[in-house]
Scaffold this active site. Structure first.
Site, PDB file in Angstrom:
ATOM      1  N   ARG A  10     150.889 128.186 -90.140  1.00  0.00           N
ATOM      2  CA  ARG A  10     150.159 128.619 -88.945  1.00  0.00           C
ATOM      3  C   ARG A  10     151.176 128.901 -87.842  1.00  0.00           C
ATOM      4  O   ARG A  10     152.335 128.516 -87.930  1.00  0.00           O
ATOM      5  CB  ARG A  10     149.172 127.537 -88.514  1.00  0.00           C
ATOM      6  N   SER A  12     151.127 127.941 -84.509  1.00  0.00           N
ATOM      7  CA  SER A  12     151.260 127.050 -83.352  1.00  0.00           C
ATOM      8  C   SER A  12     152.661 126.445 -83.304  1.00  0.00           C
ATOM      9  O   SER A  12     153.390 126.435 -84.303  1.00  0.00           O
ATOM     10  CB  SER A  12     150.228 125.919 -83.421  1.00  0.00           C
ATOM     11  N   LYS A  80     146.409 115.712 -93.297  1.00  0.00           N
ATOM     12  CA  LYS A  80     145.058 115.291 -92.940  1.00  0.00           C
ATOM     13  C   LYS A  80     144.092 116.465 -92.812  1.00  0.00           C
ATOM     14  O   LYS A  80     142.878 116.269 -92.809  1.00  0.00           O
ATOM     15  CB  LYS A  80     145.080 114.480 -91.648  1.00  0.00           C
ATOM     16  N   ASP A  81     144.609 117.700 -92.693  1.00  0.00           N
ATOM     17  CA  ASP A  81     143.742 118.881 -92.589  1.00  0.00           C
ATOM     18  C   ASP A  81     143.211 119.347 -93.939  1.00  0.00           C
ATOM     19  O   ASP A  81     142.288 120.157 -94.001  1.00  0.00           O
ATOM     20  CB  ASP A  81     144.500 120.046 -91.938  1.00  0.00           C
ATOM     21  N   THR A 128     138.848 114.139 -76.472  1.00  0.00           N
ATOM     22  CA  THR A 128     139.167 114.126 -77.899  1.00  0.00           C
ATOM     23  C   THR A 128     138.054 114.856 -78.631  1.00  0.00           C
ATOM     24  O   THR A 128     136.900 114.827 -78.205  1.00  0.00           O
ATOM     25  CB  THR A 128     139.311 112.707 -78.463  1.00  0.00           C
ATOM     26  N   SER A 130     137.793 114.270 -82.012  1.00  0.00           N
ATOM     27  CA  SER A 130     137.737 113.509 -83.254  1.00  0.00           C
ATOM     28  C   SER A 130     136.639 112.457 -83.175  1.00  0.00           C
ATOM     29  O   SER A 130     136.675 111.575 -82.309  1.00  0.00           O
ATOM     30  CB  SER A 130     139.090 112.828 -83.504  1.00  0.00           C
ATOM     31  N   ARG A 132     136.196 110.122 -85.287  1.00  0.00           N
ATOM     32  CA  ARG A 132     136.846 108.849 -85.629  1.00  0.00           C
ATOM     33  C   ARG A 132     137.433 108.185 -84.387  1.00  0.00           C
ATOM     34  O   ARG A 132     137.241 106.985 -84.163  1.00  0.00           O
ATOM     35  CB  ARG A 132     137.956 109.116 -86.654  1.00  0.00           C
ATOM     36  N   ARG A 133     138.147 108.961 -83.567  1.00  0.00           N
ATOM     37  CA  ARG A 133     138.737 108.403 -82.354  1.00  0.00           C
ATOM     38  C   ARG A 133     137.659 107.977 -81.359  1.00  0.00           C
ATOM     39  O   ARG A 133     137.767 106.935 -80.709  1.00  0.00           O
ATOM     40  CB  ARG A 133     139.682 109.417 -81.717  1.00  0.00           C
ATOM     41  N   ARG A 150     140.174 120.893 -77.037  1.00  0.00           N
ATOM     42  CA  ARG A 150     140.648 121.873 -78.001  1.00  0.00           C
ATOM     43  C   ARG A 150     141.964 122.474 -77.547  1.00  0.00           C
ATOM     44  O   ARG A 150     142.404 122.280 -76.429  1.00  0.00           O
ATOM     45  CB  ARG A 150     139.603 122.993 -78.176  1.00  0.00           C
ATOM     46  N   GLY A 151     142.573 123.257 -78.431  1.00  0.00           N
ATOM     47  CA  GLY A 151     143.842 123.921 -78.156  1.00  0.00           C
ATOM     48  C   GLY A 151     144.991 123.224 -78.858  1.00  0.00           C
ATOM     49  O   GLY A 151     144.851 122.132 -79.415  1.00  0.00           O
ATOM     50  N   VAL A 153     148.786 121.351 -79.035  1.00  0.00           N
ATOM     51  CA  VAL A 153     149.182 120.125 -78.334  1.00  0.00           C
ATOM     52  C   VAL A 153     149.627 120.395 -76.894  1.00  0.00           C
ATOM     53  O   VAL A 153     149.146 119.728 -75.964  1.00  0.00           O
ATOM     54  CB  VAL A 153     150.279 119.368 -79.135  1.00  0.00           C
ATOM     55  N   ARG A 156     146.554 121.096 -74.723  1.00  0.00           N
ATOM     56  CA  ARG A 156     145.741 119.918 -74.445  1.00  0.00           C
ATOM     57  C   ARG A 156     146.383 119.046 -73.359  1.00  0.00           C
ATOM     58  O   ARG A 156     145.702 118.519 -72.481  1.00  0.00           O
ATOM     59  CB  ARG A 156     145.533 119.110 -75.734  1.00  0.00           C
ATOM     60  N   CYS A 245     134.441 114.278 -93.363  1.00  0.00           N
ATOM     61  CA  CYS A 245     134.785 114.991 -92.134  1.00  0.00           C
ATOM     62  C   CYS A 245     133.733 114.800 -91.058  1.00  0.00           C
ATOM     63  O   CYS A 245     134.037 114.830 -89.878  1.00  0.00           O
ATOM     64  CB  CYS A 245     135.011 116.465 -92.397  1.00  0.00           C
TER      65      CYS A 245
END
Length: 527
Positions: A10, A12, A80-81, A128, A130, A132-133, A150-151, A153, A156, A245
């Site tokens: 990718r 980024s 993790k993706d 966040t 996530s 999970r978070r 979003r976005g 790092v 963000r 997910c």
């Protein structure tokens, strides 16, 4: 191998860092390579939560299509993706070393309140995407609100800088890889034992075509087999929970000597309080299935619980147990009393560190309103002592997060070796941490309180008995007529366990961490 390897990535900043990291690893083993940037669906869906994207291929599909089409030879992914099953014709050939899976909490300096857990101000807005978070953070701070973040790092982080949030949560791995400047924020690290990360967080996956056996064999030179083993357990749990997910699921596995330690946090949805499980074992055979089975079983055999500590309704432990409808008997078997009102402040001028073994030590030390030199650092045993220290406006430089005092001493030693350490403690303390550190530090004991047994101890018939200190064990068991009748026993730390053994009782459980999170994990493990 003579051919040049085409690496798909990718576009980024983080993805390109990861691709270039793999490129340099390939060069180190004599392989030439180049990077091809590929845009994915995940880069286009700016209004969809990451919880709907991660683990379902939104960040990987186009890379995999180019692999299958032969336009690239190797795709670099954040592990993790990836979905838990590779598409037909592809396979993971190697995994990287694991970057620290810790979560970073970045707080705008205008919204810091160190008195509160995790230092975000009351009713703060945390960014966040996530699930999970969100679930795990909410379990520690039920007052906060969350908004989608979003976005990439840097984007963000800039949103936090611009005041769109009071705080944001990021993976430490991504920030560390990019070398970003965080000096204008209050930064706290949330240990993976406290906030359990996504399966394989901090690990890169190197994906190739299944038939490319030549490249597979070469990549074994940079494959981290130990990481592959531990994240294999994490990813298998994710797979057994049907991908996970949409489910707030965290799994973290590490290997300590011959032992595998696995932490799992799972909630049914974002409104559910997470149930946490800790397992330590020498064998990984059937371990993911064992974790799944524990979560799926009905918890109806244990009805009551005793804990030798008063609980507030909003305590983590009390809220964690609500879903199991247990009758809870919470009462301390001891009382504490201060034994000094002042001490020679000259002591503090000679001290490098102050270490607290308990909340009582913190409370009774600060009751004397000491003037503390700025150079002094603080260490505490457990997050309960950490939170008490925060009530006095101090954030510890070291938190012992293990119920085994030997492990705490081992982790503390690099910080305090050759230093002068003050220990505010109970009168006639067992001095467990001092004994472990021995002559490697200059220790000064400062008795600041004493414990006295309550007059009416009484015997409990609860199914689970939790003892939170050696003094409480002694108070309960000093009557020789007291026995445990098929009761399950939890001792909050090794010192408390040792006191049980002095009375001839050896069948007890010690939580991994000596705090309410560890107690909740231990109780869930017994249910």
């Amino acid at each position: 191998m003579k051919r040049k390897i085409v690496i798909g990535s990718r576009g980024s900043d983080l993805a390109l860092w990861q691709a270039n990291h793999v490129k340099s690893r390939l060069e180190a083993i004599g392989l030439k390579s180049e990077i091809k940037i590929i845009k994915t669906q995940g880069d286009s869906f700016f209004n969809l939560s990451f919880s709907k994207l991660e683990g379902k291929g939104f960040f990987t599909k186009e890379l995999e299509e180019e692999l299958l089409g032969g336009t690239i030879d190797l795709a670099v992914h954040s592990h993790k993706d990836l979905p838990t099953e590779s598409p037909e014709g592809l396979r993971i050939a190697a995994v990287s070393e694991r970057e620290d899976p810790t979560e970073l909490l970045l707080i705008h300096k205008d919204f810091v309140d160190v008195v509160r857990p995790l230092s975000v101000r009351y009713n703060g807005i945390v960014g966040t995407s996530s699930a999970r978070r969100r679930v795990q953070f909410k379990s520690l701070r039920p007052d906060v609100d969350f908004e989608e973040l979003r976005g990439n790092v840097p984007t963000r982080i800039q949103k936090l800088r611009d005041g769109e949030y009071h705080a944001i949560i990021l993976a430490k791995a991504g920030v560390a890889r990019l070398g970003l400047d965080l000096s204008d924020f209050h930064v706290e690290e949330i240990d993976p034992v406290e906030m359990i990360p996504a399966p394989a967080q901090g690990v890169l996956a190197l994906q190739i075509r299944e038939k490319d056996t030549e490249l597979f064999d070469v990549l074994q030179q940079i494959n981290d087999k130990n990481v592959a083993e531990t994240i294999g357990i994490e990813r298998k749990v994710l797979n057994l929970f049907d991908g996970g997910c949409h489910m707030p699921l965290g799994v973290f596995c590490k290997k300590e000597g011959p032992h595998f330690q696995v932490w799992t946090s799972m909630a049914e949805d974002e409104d559910d309080f997470p149930s946490r499980l800790f397992i330590e074992t020498d064998s990984i055979e059937g371990l993911p299935e064992r974790i799944l089975e524990h979560y799926k079983k009905k918890k109806n055999t244990i009805k009551s619980l005793f804990i030798s500590r008063e609980l507030s309704e909003d305590s983590y432990f009390a809220r964690a147990l609500k879903k199991f409808n247990l009758d809870i008997e919470d009462r301390s078997l001891i009382r504490t009393f201060p034994i000094i009102n002042a001490f020679d402040s000259y002591i503090l001028k000679k001290v490098d560190w102050i270490f607290f073994n308990s909340k009582n030590g913190v409370e009774n030390f600060f009751r004397m309103e000491p003037v503390i030199p700025k150079k002094i650092k603080f260490g505490v045993m457990g997050r309960g002592s950490e939170q008490e220290l925060r009530q006095h406006g101090r954030i510890p430089d070291f938190v012992g997060d293990s119920g085994d005092i030997r492990e705490v001493a081992e982790h503390l030693l690099p910080f305090v070796k050759g230093k002068s350490v003050l220990f505010p403690q109970a009168k006639e303390s067992l001095r467990t941490i001092q004994n472990q550190l021995g002559e490697q530090i200059v220790s000064t004991d400062l008795p600041v309180y004493e414990t006295i047994h309550t007059s009416d101890i009484g015997q409990s018939s609860a199914d689970i008995m939790i003892f939170t200190s050696p003094s409480n064990v002694e108070a309960y068991l000093q009557n020789n007529n007291v026995i445990f009748m098929n009761q399950k026993v939890i001792a909050i730390g090794k010192s408390t366990g040792n006191k049980l053994e002095e009375f001839g009782y050896t069948n007890y459980v010690i939580p991994y961490s000596p705090d309410e999170i560890g107690l909740a994990e231990a109780v869930f493990g017994l249910l």
